[in-house]
Design a protein around this motif. Structure first.
Motif, PDB file in Angstrom:
ATOM      1  N   TRP A 176       2.708   9.934   7.695  1.00 32.85           N
ATOM      2  CA  TRP A 176       2.160   9.821   9.047  1.00 32.85           C
ATOM      3  C   TRP A 176       2.094   8.378   9.542  1.00 32.85           C
ATOM      4  N   MET A 177       2.282   7.389   8.634  1.00 31.23           N
ATOM      5  CA  MET A 177       2.287   6.010   9.084  1.00 31.23           C
ATOM      6  C   MET A 177       3.482   5.706   9.982  1.00 31.23           C
ATOM      7  N   LEU A 178       4.551   6.459   9.848  1.00 31.31           N
ATOM      8  CA  LEU A 178       5.738   6.241  10.680  1.00 31.31           C
ATOM      9  C   LEU A 178       5.451   6.525  12.150  1.00 31.31           C
ATOM     10  N   PRO A 179       4.961   7.727  12.526  1.00 30.96           N
ATOM     11  CA  PRO A 179       4.652   7.947  13.948  1.00 30.96           C
ATOM     12  C   PRO A 179       3.479   7.108  14.449  1.00 30.96           C
TER      13      PRO A 179
ATOM     14  N   TRP B 207       0.824  -1.204   0.000  1.00 26.53           N
ATOM     15  CA  TRP B 207       0.000   0.000   0.000  1.00 26.53           C
ATOM     16  C   TRP B 207       0.864   1.263   0.000  1.00 26.53           C
ATOM     17  N   ALA B 208       1.958   1.227   0.775  1.00 19.84           N
ATOM     18  CA  ALA B 208       2.838   2.401   0.867  1.00 19.84           C
ATOM     19  C   ALA B 208       3.552   2.666  -0.458  1.00 19.84           C
ATOM     20  N   ASP B 209       3.853   1.612  -1.229  1.00 17.27           N
ATOM     21  CA  ASP B 209       4.482   1.823  -2.536  1.00 17.27           C
ATOM     22  C   ASP B 209       3.544   2.561  -3.490  1.00 17.27           C
TER      23      ASP B 209
ATOM     24  N   GLY C   8       3.831  -3.675  12.255  1.00 14.73           N
ATOM     25  CA  GLY C   8       3.634  -3.925  10.838  1.00 14.73           C
ATOM     26  C   GLY C   8       3.549  -2.652  10.024  1.00 14.73           C
ATOM     27  N   ALA C   9       2.949  -1.617  10.578  1.00  9.70           N
ATOM     28  CA  ALA C   9       2.864  -0.329   9.894  1.00  9.70           C
ATOM     29  C   ALA C   9       4.183   0.429   9.951  1.00  9.70           C
ATOM     30  N   PHE C  10       4.900   0.266  11.054  1.00 12.30           N
ATOM     31  CA  PHE C  10       6.139   1.016  11.272  1.00 12.30           C
ATOM     32  C   PHE C  10       7.277   0.562  10.343  1.00 12.30           C
ATOM     33  N   HIS C  11       7.494  -0.743  10.235  1.00  9.81           N
ATOM     34  CA  HIS C  11       8.707  -1.231   9.578  1.00  9.81           C
ATOM     35  C   HIS C  11       8.848  -0.836   8.105  1.00  9.81           C
ATOM     36  N   PRO C  12       7.821  -1.000   7.267  1.00 10.66           N
ATOM     37  CA  PRO C  12       8.011  -0.590   5.866  1.00 10.66           C
ATOM     38  C   PRO C  12       8.328   0.893   5.718  1.00 10.66           C
ATOM     39  N   GLU C  13       7.679   1.726   6.523  1.00 10.22           N
ATOM     40  CA  GLU C  13       7.940   3.162   6.435  1.00 10.22           C
ATOM     41  C   GLU C  13       9.325   3.508   6.952  1.00 10.22           C
TER      42      GLU C  13
ATOM     43  N   GLN D 257      15.651  -5.456  -1.755  1.00 13.22           N
ATOM     44  CA  GLN D 257      15.426  -4.222  -2.515  1.00 13.22           C
ATOM     45  C   GLN D 257      16.076  -4.313  -3.889  1.00 13.22           C
ATOM     46  N   HIS D 258      17.190  -5.037  -3.983  1.00 10.55           N
ATOM     47  CA  HIS D 258      17.842  -5.290  -5.268  1.00 10.55           C
ATOM     48  C   HIS D 258      16.963  -6.175  -6.158  1.00 10.55           C
ATOM     49  N   LEU D 259      16.287  -7.153  -5.539  1.00  9.63           N
ATOM     50  CA  LEU D 259      15.427  -8.061  -6.301  1.00  9.63           C
ATOM     51  C   LEU D 259      14.064  -7.453  -6.607  1.00  9.63           C
ATOM     52  N   LEU D 260      13.646  -6.448  -5.815  1.00 11.81           N
ATOM     53  CA  LEU D 260      12.367  -5.756  -6.024  1.00 11.81           C
ATOM     54  C   LEU D 260      12.615  -4.250  -6.161  1.00 11.81           C
ATOM     55  N   PRO D 261      13.317  -3.809  -7.203  1.00 12.25           N
ATOM     56  CA  PRO D 261      13.699  -2.392  -7.302  1.00 12.25           C
ATOM     57  C   PRO D 261      12.515  -1.450  -7.434  1.00 12.25           C
ATOM     58  N   ARG D 262      11.352  -1.944  -7.845  1.00  7.66           N
ATOM     59  CA  ARG D 262      10.182  -1.089  -8.039  1.00  7.66           C
ATOM     60  C   ARG D 262       9.226  -1.103  -6.843  1.00  7.66           C
ATOM     61  N   ASN D 263       9.577  -1.854  -5.820  1.00 11.65           N
ATOM     62  CA  ASN D 263       8.692  -1.974  -4.646  1.00 11.65           C
ATOM     63  C   ASN D 263       9.518  -1.980  -3.364  1.00 11.65           C
ATOM     64  N   ILE D 264      10.068  -0.840  -3.003  1.00  9.64           N
ATOM     65  CA  ILE D 264      10.987  -0.746  -1.877  1.00  9.64           C
ATOM     66  C   ILE D 264      10.300  -1.064  -0.553  1.00  9.64           C
ATOM     67  N   SER D 265       9.097  -0.531  -0.336  1.00  6.49           N
ATOM     68  CA  SER D 265       8.399  -0.804   0.918  1.00  6.49           C
ATOM     69  C   SER D 265       7.943  -2.258   1.000  1.00  6.49           C
ATOM     70  N   LEU D 266       7.507  -2.825  -0.128  1.00  2.17           N
ATOM     71  CA  LEU D 266       7.133  -4.239  -0.146  1.00  2.17           C
ATOM     72  C   LEU D 266       8.340  -5.113   0.175  1.00  2.17           C
ATOM     73  N   ALA D 267       9.523  -4.727  -0.336  1.00  4.47           N
ATOM     74  CA  ALA D 267      10.744  -5.476  -0.035  1.00  4.47           C
ATOM     75  C   ALA D 267      11.002  -5.507   1.462  1.00  4.47           C
ATOM     76  N   SER D 268      10.806  -4.375   2.116  1.00  4.94           N
ATOM     77  CA  SER D 268      10.968  -4.329   3.572  1.00  4.94           C
ATOM     78  C   SER D 268       9.909  -5.178   4.261  1.00  4.94           C
ATOM     79  N   GLY D 269       8.656  -5.094   3.769  1.00  2.39           N
ATOM     80  CA  GLY D 269       7.587  -5.878   4.378  1.00  2.39           C
ATOM     81  C   GLY D 269       7.829  -7.370   4.302  1.00  2.39           C
ATOM     82  N   LEU D 270       8.446  -7.817   3.211  1.00  2.00           N
ATOM     83  CA  LEU D 270       8.710  -9.246   3.048  1.00  2.00           C
ATOM     84  C   LEU D 270       9.893  -9.721   3.897  1.00  2.00           C
ATOM     85  N   THR D 271      10.905  -8.869   4.070  1.00  2.00           N
ATOM     86  CA  THR D 271      12.099  -9.285   4.811  1.00  2.00           C
ATOM     87  C   THR D 271      11.937  -9.066   6.308  1.00  2.00           C
ATOM     88  N   ILE D 272      11.682  -7.827   6.718  1.00  2.00           N
ATOM     89  CA  ILE D 272      11.549  -7.518   8.140  1.00  2.00           C
ATOM     90  C   ILE D 272      10.201  -7.998   8.660  1.00  2.00           C
TER      91      ILE D 272
END
Length: 398
Positions: free
Chosen positions: A83-86, A75-77, A120-125, A328-343
């Motif tokens: 504001w999702m960070l705070p 969704w963030a991508d 879950g909301a914090f980490h991708p942001e 992020q190297h494998l998903l260059p067009r979806n940086i936040s999704l890359a974080s969501g999948l790893t972290i």
């Protein structure tokens, strides 16, 4: 000359932002992956829980986080919201603070779920913010960010050991201090992050490379296996050492801190190396080097246990930041999704493994859990060898 200077400035890491985000990561992971497994030994007598019910607490926390993180990331991508960070950090910290006054086991699970959703909301942001602040040193920036998380995970058991075991469950209410600190840090970052998201949206259209879905799936499996080691040891080591060697919870919680602290050091070193060498190779070597120490895990106690735990924690978690940059190297067009999948999904799936281990411990004993953990790095090493060997390209958005 002005253009050259602007390019140099753009390539530099924003140290103030990276270290501030690292601080927020400490607070978030103290509240979730740090405290939740360690607090189970306090919840157990209060709510009269068995090992399966204990594992369900961890499962709810990690499942709420792991399922929501890829969704928040996707969704963030598409619709970045600063504001999702705070908001995420607020929910993750206040959720765990409220467990100190939970009147029943079911309400406890609700508060834990709120904390997990906040994480879950914090980490991708937070990972995206780190990516924006990194400049050209993506690995180093992610290493600093992930060390904050690993440090938070290590501090959690220490807080339980040094303070909460004597203060009682209502001592968890002191986590409202973390709620306040989190708001101060994230609201301070908000203007910079809001402007950074606006600029990042323009650069996304210029990214080269396609998403490599097959490699992404394989990498997620490796991350899940690594999480089983991390969460399994953090949750069951105090019970295992108390059951088999008669070790007190204060000492075994200190061992957990040492294990996760060694992992935090490994995370930093591995992430710094990711800017200089193949990320796939770092992941493979971290798994291979952890194998001999994993095989000795169930058979040592006292100081000899530390001889095994310190290098095992260092090697098994040395790929933590690396896998974020690699994804992020494998998903260059979806940086936040890359974080969501790893972290998120990858690490959170460790909670599912923890539930399986809890059921196994109830039926065949704690030793069986550690015998399984012995061989997880072997499988992880085999799968890591099958991943593509990345080149020295910049991951994601420059």
């Amino acid at each position: 000359m002005a253009v050259v200077q602007a390019v140099r400035e753009q390539g530099r890491m924003n140290r103030d932002a990276v270290w501030s985000i690292c601080g927020t990561h400490v607070l978030n992971d103290v509240s979730t992956t740090g405290l939740v497994p360690a607090l189970t030994q306090m919840y157990k007598p209060i709510y009269h829980l068995n090992y399966t019910q204990i594992s369900l607490i961890v499962l709810v926390s990690y499942l709420a986080s792991s399922i929501s993180q890829p969704l928040f990331g996707a969704w963030a991508d598409r619709h970045p919201r600063a504001w999702m960070l705070p908001l995420g950090l607020f929910l993750s910290t206040i959720g765990i603070a409220l467990t100190g006054i939970a009147p029943s086991y079911s309400v406890l699970l609700i508060f834990v779920a709120i904390s997990g959703l906040g994480s879950g909301a914090f980490h991708p942001e937070a990972s995206r913010a780190t990516h924006l602040a990194a400049g050209r040193v993506k690995g180093l920036a992610q290493a600093i960010f992930q060390v904050g998380g690993n440090g938070g995970q290590a501090i959690g058991p220490l807080i339980v050991s040094l303070f909460l075991l004597s203060a009682g469950i209502r001592g968890v209410l002191w986590m409202f201090v973390a709620v306040a600190l989190g708001l101060v840090l994230t609201l301070r970052l908000y203007p910079w992050y809001r402007d950074g998201l606006r600029d990042a949206g323009k650069k996304l259209r210029e990214v080269d490379g396609d998403n490599q879905i097959g490699a992404v799936i394989l990498l997620v499996i490796v991350i899940v296996l690594r999480s089983w080691c991390q969460i399994g040891i953090a949750q069951f080591m105090p019970f295992y050492y108390a059951h088999k060697y008669g070790m007190g919870y204060h000492l075994s919680d200190t061992f957990t801190f040492v294990f996760l602290g060694a992992g935090a050091i490994g995370t930093f070193i591995g992430g710094a190396l990711a800017d200089k060498m193949s990320k796939q190779r770092i992941l493979l070597y971290s798994m291979l080097c952890s194998i001999p120490f994993g095989l000795g895990l169930p058979f040592f106690s006292g100081l000899w246990a530390l001889v095994v735990l310190i290098p095992f924690g260092f090697f098994i978690l040395s790929s933590f930041a690396v896998t974020v940059v690699y994804m992020q190297h494998l998903l260059p067009r979806n940086i936040s999704l890359a974080s969501g999948l790893t972290i998120g999904f990858g690490v959170g799936a460790g909670g599912i493994g923890a539930t399986f281990f809890g059921i196994l411990a109830d039926h065949v004993g704690l030793s069986a859990v550690f015998y399984i953990l012995m061989f997880v790095p072997v499988v992880g090493a085999i799968l890591s060898a099958c991943l593509p060997n990345d080149h020295k390209r910049r991951a994601g958005i420059a």
